[in-house]
Design a protein around this motif. Structure first.
Motif, short mmCIF file in Angstrom:
data_model
loop_
_atom_site.label_atom_id
_atom_site.label_comp_id
_atom_site.label_asym_id
_atom_site.label_seq_id
_atom_site.Cartn_x
_atom_site.Cartn_y
_atom_site.Cartn_z
N GLY B 472 0.92 -1.23 0.10
CA GLY B 472 0.12 0.12 -0.06
C GLY B 472 0.68 1.20 0.04
N VAL B 473 1.94 1.43 0.67
CA VAL B 473 2.53 2.49 1.01
C VAL B 473 3.36 2.72 -0.44
N ALA B 474 3.95 1.55 -0.95
CA ALA B 474 4.84 1.72 -2.22
C ALA B 474 3.65 2.22 -3.25
N ILE B 475 2.56 1.67 -3.48
CA ILE B 475 1.81 2.07 -4.33
C ILE B 475 1.42 3.54 -4.20
N GLY B 476 1.08 3.94 -2.82
CA GLY B 476 0.59 5.29 -2.59
C GLY B 476 1.66 6.17 -2.81
N VAL B 477 3.09 5.94 -2.37
CA VAL B 477 3.97 6.88 -2.97
C VAL B 477 4.09 7.01 -4.50
N ALA B 478 3.94 6.00 -5.16
CA ALA B 478 3.96 6.02 -6.51
C ALA B 478 2.90 6.97 -7.12
N ALA B 479 1.81 6.67 -6.51
CA ALA B 479 0.36 7.32 -7.06
C ALA B 479 0.71 8.89 -6.61
N ALA B 480 1.22 9.32 -5.75
CA ALA B 480 1.19 10.64 -5.01
C ALA B 480 2.51 11.30 -6.24
N LEU B 485 -1.04 7.86 -12.94
CA LEU B 485 -1.18 6.70 -12.09
C LEU B 485 -2.33 6.75 -11.04
N GLU B 486 -2.36 7.89 -10.44
CA GLU B 486 -3.37 8.02 -9.42
C GLU B 486 -4.78 7.88 -10.20
N ARG B 487 -4.83 8.51 -11.38
CA ARG B 487 -6.31 8.65 -12.13
C ARG B 487 -6.65 7.28 -12.50
N LEU B 488 -5.74 6.37 -13.13
CA LEU B 488 -5.76 5.08 -13.54
C LEU B 488 -6.19 4.29 -12.07
N LEU B 489 -5.55 4.63 -11.04
CA LEU B 489 -6.05 3.48 -10.03
C LEU B 489 -7.12 3.95 -9.23
N ARG B 490 -7.91 5.14 -9.51
CA ARG B 490 -9.02 5.50 -8.79
C ARG B 490 -10.23 4.37 -9.04
N PRO B 491 -10.52 4.16 -10.33
CA PRO B 491 -11.61 3.02 -10.54
C PRO B 491 -11.33 2.00 -9.93
N ILE B 534 -4.77 7.02 1.77
CA ILE B 534 -4.40 7.84 2.83
C ILE B 534 -2.79 8.23 2.63
N THR B 535 -2.02 7.00 2.01
CA THR B 535 -0.60 7.56 1.70
C THR B 535 -0.56 8.54 0.84
N THR B 536 -1.34 8.30 -0.22
CA THR B 536 -1.10 9.34 -1.49
C THR B 536 -1.67 10.75 -0.93
N GLN B 537 -2.78 10.76 -0.13
CA GLN B 537 -3.00 12.25 0.17
C GLN B 537 -1.74 12.73 1.10
N GLY B 538 -1.52 11.87 2.09
CA GLY B 538 -0.45 12.29 3.04
C GLY B 538 0.66 12.90 2.29
N MET B 539 1.09 12.34 1.31
CA MET B 539 2.32 12.74 0.63
C MET B 539 2.05 13.91 -0.17
N ARG B 540 0.97 13.87 -0.71
CA ARG B 540 0.28 15.20 -1.32
C ARG B 540 0.38 16.57 -0.53
N ALA B 541 -0.12 16.27 0.91
CA ALA B 541 -0.27 17.34 1.83
C ALA B 541 0.96 17.99 2.16
N VAL B 542 2.15 17.29 1.83
CA VAL B 542 3.49 17.86 2.18
C VAL B 542 3.66 19.10 1.61
N GLY B 557 15.59 12.82 -6.00
CA GLY B 557 14.11 12.40 -5.75
C GLY B 557 14.19 11.27 -4.56
N TRP B 558 15.08 10.47 -4.47
CA TRP B 558 14.87 9.52 -3.66
C TRP B 558 15.26 10.04 -2.17
N GLN B 559 16.32 10.99 -2.09
CA GLN B 559 16.65 11.55 -0.84
C GLN B 559 15.33 12.59 -0.31
N GLN B 560 14.69 13.09 -1.35
CA GLN B 560 13.48 14.02 -1.07
C GLN B 560 12.44 13.02 -0.29
N LEU B 561 12.23 12.12 -1.08
CA LEU B 561 11.31 11.12 -0.46
C LEU B 561 11.57 10.59 0.77
#
Lengths: 318, 643
Positions: B472-480, B485-491, B534-542, B557-561
């Motif tokens: 979940g966290v891996a996918i959520g981070v990728a989607a964020a 990807l997020e649009r594809l994942l939503r449905p 929740i992960t996607t939203q949390g990452m977005r809210a940063v 990018g990795w360090q940032q993450l």
């Protein structure tokens, strides 16, 4: 203060909605019943396909020959008895023997009436696939089972052989049997018949050996031929004490039960359901169409009815 | 989500270290004392209570008195009748409107409330329900949902109102609502059935218990969050308490109220299928009956309308909630009048052409092709896939390498060590109070004599949560990071979240065999969407400014993450853990139906055998397990779990 007003208003609303006075808990049909102004019969269907076959054929004939509307409700066996006594359902068409419930509802409370035999005899037992029994003929005697425990091991059985059990609603003495017969096996409950059938089919596809609790009549035998393992012979009363059982399961003539009020006042529908009586072969034929050919129960029933008019004519009330 | 949870962190570092040391020291002392005095092994029998006697008596009493005792005749009986009558009334109206009328009405209501796109979705969704040959069951489910949601919203709003206006009630209600939400629905199906019997009344009441808490929580939240300035202004204008409530507080809380309705609807729909086990009829019953004949295609045909109803209702209420803040458009009344007229016209046309039920000729049978696809998939993936091995091999390895060691480890630990472990964890994550709740919950499990199966269940939950979080966290981070990807994942996430679990039980067993592994797989499927979201939203809210500044300092990018986004999204990640745990636990019972054993099996067994003692004790044990896990994983403040 406000809460009291609300409570009073709610109570008043309930009363006006339902009419004053006592509510009859024994007379509550489904809200979906009777929607077209027709006479409705509600049948309970248990989760196995044989029960679906009974209900499908009964339903087809009630609808097409007698002009009733039929509702079916899927319920497990014991709750079905309770529903029957309350009038939520009108009939159980296939009961595998529930002495406790029979005593309570038929003998004591008289809210349920026996509806005669279904004509099918049920039998529970332990089975191994035929391909396994053919190459290892002695596996069909319980005395040799321990020899095969190793080959019947799975990830779930924890170092012992696996005895696959089914739905929690089924009658089973298997835990006691394994213990009392000193078998090196672990009973693994698959939790539902659907899961058990799926697992058996997967085993059969790979020709893997397995040992399972199973029962007759059952359509799966047509797809996965199985041989029964001989357990110590059944004698009257040998299964009286659940902890001490060390014998095979009995052969049970399956019976029908009707809601007592429905049995009296149910008219032609009740009479028809009492007359309903067919054979194991006929039931299997319909069950196989439903489960194997994936026909809708209604279509399966229609096919059977078209071919067997002489059989069902006799069930119709004169 | 409030920021108070975050604000607590910058307490002095030394104090935090001091606390950890304190807790560790206390734990060590307790450990030594335990070894000296308590001995090892499982929960001792002398500390357990056997409830099977009294519970059996209670259930007998109910059955014997149900038809004659005044409690039933004058109270439960009326509730039951009222439910039946209301469901029936709604159902008859829906049938009388016919498919044309209902579809038109759905589209028009969605149009007025939410706009043109949701309206088109609604019309399409109802058409698909008809096409799949599920018109009548869909109407039955809709009727049941209408009554259940109305009751939940009324009850929830009443509770929320009380909690919003009185601090004492607010505090008193919170544990009740907590319990109602952690309580697995299966656990209270049995008592409800005992009182009301199989059928619609029991199903509606079980649904209300499940769906009312979010409404209550959000109502209370909305009322409490009312702007103090506005309230003062209202008071200074001489408004009475009631006037202030009606003209200021409630209108200000509109958004929360609507979100509450939305959440109630979603919870109620997720009960639609579970309630079929006790004879609710409708779509759930179709799914359940298809399961009995191992027919995935038929189950899917009945499951898709459930998903569609959920998606439509969710989108419409969510869009309506967003619109509420905006100024009311002109001609609202006229718009509604037009909508009502058009819907009535459609219904009348339907009536006069004699086409009330969806025509049989317009149905598509998807069952056969779905079954073929599932057969193909399971046949090819089950075993013997080169290099990676088949799904059956994975399942066996997962069982042998993960599930077994965790279970055996937990069951090997002396009972008091488990309590100690729980206390230490809860204390480190929360407060002394949460630690006490968690330990008490575990102790109740022991006292009820459900220690061994509860630890078995716990091991399954831990393993499934671990997998869920990793994925979940891996996918959520990728989607964020990738909006595409997020649009594809939503449905996809929508479907996973709303598809009745009974639909995928068979494929799961076909892939992983009977046992604990398929149970874990089913739990992961169910819990994953929430964690991803929740992960996607949390990452977005940063804060983008923080990200920008870190980039300007030359972070990759990795360090940032790793060094910016993940630490800043910590509250969201903790919430994801918490929700993952709660949702996985919710599937434990379903897991009992595919060989998961332990508490889930016992609950199903209790329901199937009408055995109140077994079912209820296992159900209570699940609730306790849920409370314990919730406390152990819930980050300090309660504020994070308002919804």
């Amino acid at each position: 203060m406000r809460s009291r007003t609300i409570a009073a208003a709610a109570a008043f609303g309930l009363l006006t909605l339902t009419g004053c006075g006592a509510a009859d808990m024994t007379k509550q049909a489904s809200p979906y019943a009777d929607a077209h102004g027709a006479k409705t019969v509600t049948l309970s269907v248990q989760s196995w396909v044989g029960a679906q076959a009974n209900a499908a054929v009964a339903r087809y004939l009630l609808e097409h020959e007698l002009g009733y509307r039929v509702d079916t409700v899927q319920i497990d066996e014991v709750p079905a008895w309770d529903a029957l006594s309350q009038g939520r359902v009108d009939a159980i068409l296939e009961d595998w023997g529930h002495p406790e419930q029979e005593q309570r509802y038929v003998a004591d409370k008289k809210t349920i009436a026996p509806g005669g035999e279904l004509g099918v005899t049920g039998h529970i037992g332990w089975f191994v696939p035929k391909y396994f029994a053919d190459t290892n003929p002695d596996v069909t005697d319980w005395k040799n089972l321990n020899k095969y425990a190793d080959r019947l091991r799975t990830a779930e059985s924890g170092g012992k052989g696996q005895l696959l059990d089914g739905s929690p609603s089924y009658v089973t003495n298997d835990r006691a049997l394994v213990k009392n017969l000193d078998l090196d096996y672990q009973v693994v409950f698959s939790g539902s018949e659907a899961a058990q059938i799926t697992q058996i089919k997967q085993f059969a596809k790979k020709k893997k050996p397995f040992l399972t609790y199973w029962y007759k009549p059952q359509w799966l035998f047509e797809q996965v031929p199985m041989t029964e393992v001989k357990l110590p012979a059944y004698e009257e009363g040998c299964d009286a004490e659940p902890e001490k059982v060390a014998c095979a399961y009995p052969h049970t003539p399956l019976r029908k039960f009707l809601n007592a009020r429905f049995a009296d006042a149910g008219g032609r529908a009740a009479e028809f359901l009492k007359n309903f009586r067919w054979t194991t072969r006929a039931q299997n034929e319909v069950a196989l169409m439903i489960a194997d050919q994936k026909l809708a129960p209604e279509q399966a029933a229609e096919r059977w009815v078209k071919k067997n008019e002489s059989t069902w004519r006799a069930w119709l009330p004169k | 989500m409030s920021t108070t949870a975050v604000a607590r962190v910058p307490l002095s570092d030394t104090l935090a270290r001091y606390r950890t040391a304190l807790v560790a020291g206390a734990a060590l002392v307790a450990l030594l004392l335990g070894i000296l005095f308590l001995g090892g092994g499982t929960w001792p029998a002398r500390l357990a209570v056997d409830l099977s006697g009294p519970l059996g008596d209670a259930s007998d009493w109910i059955i014997d008195n149900r038809d004659s005792h005044p409690l039933f005749l004058y109270f439960f009986g009326h509730i039951s009748n009222a439910v039946v009558l209301s469901v029936r009334a709604v159902y008859l109206v829906l049938l009388a409107a016919g498919w044309a009328g209902v579809t038109a009405a759905a589209g028009l209501v969605a149009w007025r409330l939410a706009g043109i796109r949701p309206a088109l979705t609604a019309v399409a969704a109802f058409a698909v329900c008809g096409l799949l040959g599920m018109w009548v069951p869909t109407m039955q489910t809709l009727a049941l949902m209408t009554v259940a949601v109305t009751a939940s919203v009324l009850l929830g709003a009443a509770l929320g109102l009380a909690a919003g206006l009185s601090d004492r009630l607010h505090r008193a209600l919170r544990p009740v609502l907590d319990t109602m939400q952690v309580l697995p629905a299966f656990a209270y199906l049995l008592p409800v059935v005992l009182v009301f019997g199989i059928g619609v009344p029991a199903a509606v009441l079980a649904t209300v218990v499940y769906a009312a808490p979010p409404m209550a929580r959000l109502t209370a939240l909305g009322l409490r969050g009312a702007d103090a300035g506005v309230m003062e202004a209202a008071a200074s204008l001489g408004a009475t308490g009631r006037q202030r409530l009606l003209t200021a507080r409630l209108p200000l809380a509109r958004k929360e109220l609507l979100l509450g309705v939305n959440q109630s609807i979603m919870m109620a729909l997720s009960m639609a299928v579970i309630a079929s086990v006790i004879g609710a009829g409708g779509l759930g019953d179709r799914v359940y009956q298809a399961l009995a004949s191992v027919d995935v295609g038929a189950a899917l045909a009945a499951g898709v309308p459930v998903v569609l109803l959920a998606v439509v209702l969710d989108r419409v209420t969510a869009a309506a909630g967003e619109r509420i803040g905006a100024a009311p458009s002109r001609g609202t009344a006229l718009g509604w009048a037009v909508a009502a007229a058009v819907a009535t016209a459609f219904a009348l046309v339907g009536r006069h052409t004699g086409r009330l039920l969806w025509p049989d000729a317009w149905t598509v049978d998807i069952a056969a092709s779905v079954n073929r696809a599932v057969d193909w998939m399971t046949a090819h993936l089950y075993s013997g896939v080169p290099v990676v091995g088949g799904t059956a091999d994975w399942a066996a390895r997962f069982t042998g390498w993960v599930l077994d060691p965790v279970r055996d480890g937990l069951q090997w630990l002396p009972w008091w060590t488990v309590l100690l472990l729980v206390a230490v964890l809860a204390q480190l994550v929360g407060t002394w109070r949460t630690a006490l709740t968690a330990v008490l919950a575990m102790a109740v499990i022991g006292v009820l004599g459900a220690w061994e199966p509860a630890l078995d269940t716990l091991s399954q939950v831990l393993a499934a949560v671990a997998v869920t979080l990793l994925a979940g966290v891996a996918i959520g981070v990728a989607a964020a990071r990738g909006p595409r990807l997020e649009r594809l994942l939503r449905p996809v996430l929508d479907v996973f979240q709303t598809m009745p679990q009974f639909v995928y039980l068979i494929p799961v067993v076909a892939l992983f065999g009977v046992g604990r592994a398929p149970a874990a797989a089913a739990a992961v499927v169910y819990a994953l969407p929430a964690v991803v979201r929740i992960t996607t939203q949390g990452m977005r809210a940063v804060d983008p400014v923080v990200l920008e500044s870190s980039r300007s300092l030359g972070a990759t990018g990795w360090q940032q993450l790793r060094q910016v986004q993940l630490p800043l999204a910590r509250p969201a990640l903790l919430l994801a853990v918490n929700q993952g745990v709660v949702l996985v636990l919710a599937v434990v019972i379903i897991g009992g139906m595919v060989g998961g054993g332990a508490l889930g099996y016992l609950v199903v067994f209790g329901l199937a055998q009408g055995d109140l003692a077994t079912g209820l004790v296992a159900g209570v044990a699940i609730v306790c397990l849920g409370l314990m896990l919730d406390r152990v994983t819930q980050p300090a403040g309660k504020e994070t779990r308002n919804a």
